[in-house]
Write a protein that holds these residues in place. Structure first.
Motif, PDB file in Angstrom:
ATOM      1  N   ALA A   1       0.795  -1.221   0.000  1.00  0.00           N
ATOM      2  CA  ALA A   1       0.000   0.000   0.000  1.00  0.00           C
ATOM      3  C   ALA A   1       0.831   1.276   0.000  1.00  0.00           C
ATOM      4  O   ALA A   1       0.289   2.363  -0.198  1.00  0.00           O
ATOM      5  N   SER A   2       2.129   1.168   0.204  1.00  0.00           N
ATOM      6  CA  SER A   2       2.978   2.356   0.158  1.00  0.00           C
ATOM      7  C   SER A   2       3.715   2.494  -1.176  1.00  0.00           C
ATOM      8  O   SER A   2       4.482   3.436  -1.369  1.00  0.00           O
ATOM      9  N   THR A   3       3.475   1.555  -2.097  1.00  0.00           N
ATOM     10  CA  THR A   3       4.089   1.589  -3.423  1.00  0.00           C
ATOM     11  C   THR A   3       3.028   1.982  -4.449  1.00  0.00           C
ATOM     12  O   THR A   3       1.931   1.429  -4.443  1.00  0.00           O
ATOM     13  N   PRO A   4       3.343   2.920  -5.343  1.00  0.00           N
ATOM     14  CA  PRO A   4       2.330   3.379  -6.311  1.00  0.00           C
ATOM     15  C   PRO A   4       1.785   2.253  -7.183  1.00  0.00           C
ATOM     16  O   PRO A   4       2.486   1.291  -7.499  1.00  0.00           O
ATOM     17  N   LEU A   5       0.531   2.395  -7.557  1.00  0.00           N
ATOM     18  CA  LEU A   5      -0.122   1.438  -8.444  1.00  0.00           C
ATOM     19  C   LEU A   5       0.692   1.295  -9.732  1.00  0.00           C
ATOM     20  O   LEU A   5       1.129   2.295 -10.316  1.00  0.00           O
ATOM     21  N   GLY A   6       0.898   0.062 -10.146  1.00  0.00           N
ATOM     22  CA  GLY A   6       1.612  -0.185 -11.395  1.00  0.00           C
ATOM     23  C   GLY A   6       3.096  -0.408 -11.241  1.00  0.00           C
ATOM     24  O   GLY A   6       3.779  -0.698 -12.223  1.00  0.00           O
TER      25      GLY A   6
ATOM     26  N   THR B   1       9.066  -1.962 -13.289  1.00  0.00           N
ATOM     27  CA  THR B   1       9.715  -2.692 -12.191  1.00  0.00           C
ATOM     28  C   THR B   1      10.833  -1.853 -11.586  1.00  0.00           C
ATOM     29  O   THR B   1      11.440  -1.015 -12.252  1.00  0.00           O
ATOM     30  N   GLU B   2      11.076  -2.098 -10.308  1.00  0.00           N
ATOM     31  CA  GLU B   2      12.147  -1.421  -9.585  1.00  0.00           C
ATOM     32  C   GLU B   2      12.887  -2.431  -8.722  1.00  0.00           C
ATOM     33  O   GLU B   2      12.254  -3.223  -8.010  1.00  0.00           O
TER      34      GLU B   2
ATOM     35  N   GLY C   1       2.526  -2.821  -6.335  1.00  0.00           N
ATOM     36  CA  GLY C   1       2.059  -1.518  -5.882  1.00  0.00           C
ATOM     37  C   GLY C   1       0.544  -1.422  -5.833  1.00  0.00           C
ATOM     38  O   GLY C   1      -0.141  -1.782  -6.791  1.00  0.00           O
ATOM     39  N   ALA C   2       0.012  -0.930  -4.714  1.00  0.00           N
ATOM     40  CA  ALA C   2      -1.439  -0.857  -4.529  1.00  0.00           C
ATOM     41  C   ALA C   2      -1.838   0.380  -3.736  1.00  0.00           C
ATOM     42  O   ALA C   2      -2.845   0.389  -3.033  1.00  0.00           O
ATOM     43  N   GLN C   3      -1.064   1.427  -3.863  1.00  0.00           N
ATOM     44  CA  GLN C   3      -1.300   2.647  -3.093  1.00  0.00           C
ATOM     45  C   GLN C   3      -2.547   3.393  -3.571  1.00  0.00           C
ATOM     46  O   GLN C   3      -2.760   3.552  -4.771  1.00  0.00           O
ATOM     47  N   ILE C   4      -3.350   3.815  -2.612  1.00  0.00           N
ATOM     48  CA  ILE C   4      -4.480   4.695  -2.901  1.00  0.00           C
ATOM     49  C   ILE C   4      -4.010   6.129  -2.682  1.00  0.00           C
ATOM     50  O   ILE C   4      -3.654   6.493  -1.549  1.00  0.00           O
ATOM     51  N   PRO C   5      -3.970   6.962  -3.714  1.00  0.00           N
ATOM     52  CA  PRO C   5      -3.500   8.340  -3.525  1.00  0.00           C
ATOM     53  C   PRO C   5      -4.290   9.056  -2.429  1.00  0.00           C
ATOM     54  O   PRO C   5      -5.521   9.022  -2.392  1.00  0.00           O
ATOM     55  N   GLY C   6      -3.570   9.659  -1.515  1.00  0.00           N
ATOM     56  CA  GLY C   6      -4.209  10.404  -0.439  1.00  0.00           C
ATOM     57  C   GLY C   6      -4.673   9.567   0.735  1.00  0.00           C
ATOM     58  O   GLY C   6      -5.137  10.107   1.741  1.00  0.00           O
ATOM     59  N   HIS C   7      -4.543   8.246   0.630  1.00  0.00           N
ATOM     60  CA  HIS C   7      -4.954   7.353   1.728  1.00  0.00           C
ATOM     61  C   HIS C   7      -3.678   6.839   2.400  1.00  0.00           C
ATOM     62  O   HIS C   7      -3.134   5.810   2.038  1.00  0.00           O
TER      63      HIS C   7
ATOM     64  N   PHE D   1      -6.372   0.746   7.125  1.00  0.00           N
ATOM     65  CA  PHE D   1      -5.653   0.236   5.956  1.00  0.00           C
ATOM     66  C   PHE D   1      -6.638  -0.124   4.840  1.00  0.00           C
ATOM     67  O   PHE D   1      -7.717  -0.651   5.074  1.00  0.00           O
ATOM     68  N   ASP D   2      -6.235   0.168   3.617  1.00  0.00           N
ATOM     69  CA  ASP D   2      -6.962  -0.282   2.433  1.00  0.00           C
ATOM     70  C   ASP D   2      -5.986  -0.234   1.264  1.00  0.00           C
ATOM     71  O   ASP D   2      -4.874   0.296   1.390  1.00  0.00           O
ATOM     72  N   PHE D   3      -6.370  -0.799   0.138  1.00  0.00           N
ATOM     73  CA  PHE D   3      -5.496  -0.761  -1.037  1.00  0.00           C
ATOM     74  C   PHE D   3      -6.328  -0.555  -2.294  1.00  0.00           C
ATOM     75  O   PHE D   3      -7.543  -0.750  -2.299  1.00  0.00           O
ATOM     76  N   ASP D   4      -5.655  -0.157  -3.363  1.00  0.00           N
ATOM     77  CA  ASP D   4      -6.308   0.081  -4.651  1.00  0.00           C
ATOM     78  C   ASP D   4      -6.582  -1.276  -5.312  1.00  0.00           C
ATOM     79  O   ASP D   4      -5.659  -2.010  -5.642  1.00  0.00           O
ATOM     80  N   GLU D   5      -7.858  -1.581  -5.497  1.00  0.00           N
ATOM     81  CA  GLU D   5      -8.230  -2.891  -6.031  1.00  0.00           C
ATOM     82  C   GLU D   5      -7.815  -3.094  -7.479  1.00  0.00           C
ATOM     83  O   GLU D   5      -7.789  -4.235  -7.967  1.00  0.00           O
ATOM     84  N   ARG D   6      -7.447  -2.030  -8.161  1.00  0.00           N
ATOM     85  CA  ARG D   6      -6.939  -2.182  -9.522  1.00  0.00           C
ATOM     86  C   ARG D   6      -5.612  -2.937  -9.547  1.00  0.00           C
ATOM     87  O   ARG D   6      -5.159  -3.372 -10.612  1.00  0.00           O
ATOM     88  N   ALA D   7      -4.999  -3.111  -8.376  1.00  0.00           N
ATOM     89  CA  ALA D   7      -3.757  -3.889  -8.286  1.00  0.00           C
ATOM     90  C   ALA D   7      -4.008  -5.396  -8.346  1.00  0.00           C
ATOM     91  O   ALA D   7      -3.060  -6.162  -8.555  1.00  0.00           O
ATOM     92  N   LEU D   8      -5.246  -5.829  -8.169  1.00  0.00           N
ATOM     93  CA  LEU D   8      -5.532  -7.267  -8.153  1.00  0.00           C
ATOM     94  C   LEU D   8      -5.119  -7.956  -9.450  1.00  0.00           C
ATOM     95  O   LEU D   8      -4.404  -8.973  -9.411  1.00  0.00           O
ATOM     96  N   PRO D   9      -5.535  -7.468 -10.621  1.00  0.00           N
ATOM     97  CA  PRO D   9      -5.065  -8.121 -11.850  1.00  0.00           C
ATOM     98  C   PRO D   9      -3.561  -7.973 -12.064  1.00  0.00           C
ATOM     99  O   PRO D   9      -2.937  -8.846 -12.686  1.00  0.00           O
ATOM    100  N   HIS D  10      -2.960  -6.912 -11.555  1.00  0.00           N
ATOM    101  CA  HIS D  10      -1.504  -6.780 -11.646  1.00  0.00           C
ATOM    102  C   HIS D  10      -0.825  -7.930 -10.903  1.00  0.00           C
ATOM    103  O   HIS D  10       0.138  -8.532 -11.400  1.00  0.00           O
ATOM    104  N   ALA D  11      -1.330  -8.233  -9.708  1.00  0.00           N
ATOM    105  CA  ALA D  11      -0.762  -9.334  -8.925  1.00  0.00           C
ATOM    106  C   ALA D  11      -0.926 -10.653  -9.662  1.00  0.00           C
ATOM    107  O   ALA D  11       0.019 -11.461  -9.754  1.00  0.00           O
TER     108      ALA D  11
END
Length: 391
Positions: free
Chosen positions: A167-172, A323-324, A350-356, A365-375
């Motif tokens: 959750a602390s790493t940007p989406l994507g 990737t990093e 990465g699953a960070q919600i901007p501003g959260h 705690f929560d995460f950006d669900e758009r990260a699910l298909p990335h995983a």
């Protein structure tokens, strides 16, 4: 075929979200995940994918044998929750008091189940075998990984990969390292037995609170003055319990905390120096003590060749990803045991919600669900890359 697989994963997005939110509403803490395990087993039953439940406890292992020759690759997701009261006001808020998916394990499970369903239509075209490892009890030592391994569940596996929604790493962004990636995580409890008394007569007491206060400061010098500064270590005192009321000198005090290391020699040095520090403080004040140190999960030490597959090939799964290679995290994970048994790698999705800005293990705690298909995509790409590497 692979483009069709990745599209099938994207098509699973809404299903993954539904699964994640169902699990989020019904969390179960470590070693008590019976309903969650049944939900996972029922999904594989519905899909017609062979599975075994009760593996090392509440663990589940499902097997999708491809129609072409190849290696056996395990993909792991954990599914336990934490003993935290959720403070989010969302439709999928936990309905179990005192339990919350505050680390993303609901998402790990949803991604792996969605991946299994997406892969099923392509089974005849798949090389080797995909082993879906659903692990219980990651959050609580001794954890579920070791128990599952001890059943022989990974004996004939050629490689193992896992990811953590971060959750602390940007989406994507996909992050890992070729070597040490997450720290060994230990815990300790220090109990000080002094002699309590009246707050107006300190000379007749052995003040456990004062001794413990000194220890909180003194223990910080174990890392700063005893550990080679070129080595990495953390010693944190997390709780301090002492005293009953304003005018009574405390009879006892209890400190708990954690130690994080990558090097076993540094770990042993810290234990030895802690013992010396505690003994000196307590004996000098005429107090007794107990020092209980529990070695937890070992460090997550990625195999370089498999970590390189993540860094090099994750973007093949989705061109929007990057990737990093990053420095190790001081967080701990029992995925370490899999890597002691088999080649493989662990990485962050990465699953960070901007501003959260709420971290893992926080009541909000929560995460950006758009990260699910990335995983899901990067896990299957790791499986694909390993197969091609050994073709």
């Amino acid at each position: 075929m692979w483009e069709s697989v990745f599209q099938a994963i994207d098509d699973q997005y809404e299903n993954m979200v539904r699964t994640r939110r169902y699990l989020h509403k019904h969390p179960e803490v470590s070693f008590h995940e019976t309903e969650t395990a049944s939900f996972i087993a029922d999904t594989y039953e519905r899909l017609g994918i062979p599975y075994q439940k009760g593996v090392g406890g509440n663990g589940i292992v499902a097997t999708l044998a491809g129609g072409k020759p190849g290696k056996k690759v395990a993909l792991r997701a954990d599914f336990d929750a934490l003993p935290i009261q959720e403070e989010n006001e969302v439709d999928y808020k936990s309905t179990n008091d005192g339990a919350m998916h505050a680390c993303g394990h609901d998402g790990h499970t949803a991604a792996l189940l969605g991946l299994a369903e997406a892969l099923l239509p392509f089974q005849d075209q798949l090389p080797g075998t995909v082993i879906f490892v659903h692990q219980h009890a990651e959050e609580l030592v001794p954890g579920g990984a070791k128990a599952m391994i001890n059943t022989g569940a990974l004996d004939d596996v050629d490689a193992v990969f896992g990811t953590h929604l971060w959750a602390s790493t940007p989406l994507g962004v996909i992050q890992t390292s070729k070597g040490p990636f997450m720290a060994g995580a230990d815990s300790f409890t220090i109990k000080i037995q002094g002699k309590g008394g009246h707050g107006a007569q300190p000379h007749l007491t052995k003040d456990a609170l004062v001794i413990a206060s000194q220890l909180v400061s003194s223990l910080q010098q174990v890392v700063s003055r005893k550990v080679d500064p070129l080595k990495t270590a953390v010693l944190t005192v997390g709780t301090f319990e002492s005293g009953q009321t304003f005018n009574i000198i405390a009879d006892t005090a209890t400190l708990t905390g954690t130690v994080r290391t990558f090097d076993p020699e540094v770990q042993e040095l810290i234990i030895e120096e802690m013992e010396k520090t505690i003994k000196g403080a307590c004996l000098g004040a005429g107090a007794d003590y107990t020092f209980d140190y529990e070695k937890g999960y070992p460090p997550v030490d990625n195999h370089a060749a498999q970590a390189e597959l993540i860094l090099k090939d994750a973007t093949k799964a989705d061109s929007s990803l990057r990737t990093e290679e990053v420095d190790p995290s001081m967080a701990g994970e029992d995925f370490a045991y899999y890597l002691q048994k088999k080649p493989g790698a662990f990485y962050f999705t990465g699953a960070q919600i901007p501003g959260h800005a709420y971290p893992h293990h926080h009541p909000k705690f929560d995460f950006d669900e758009r990260a699910l298909p990335h995983a899901a995509k990067t896990l299957v790409q790791a499986y694909r890359s390993f197969q091609e590497q050994h073709d």
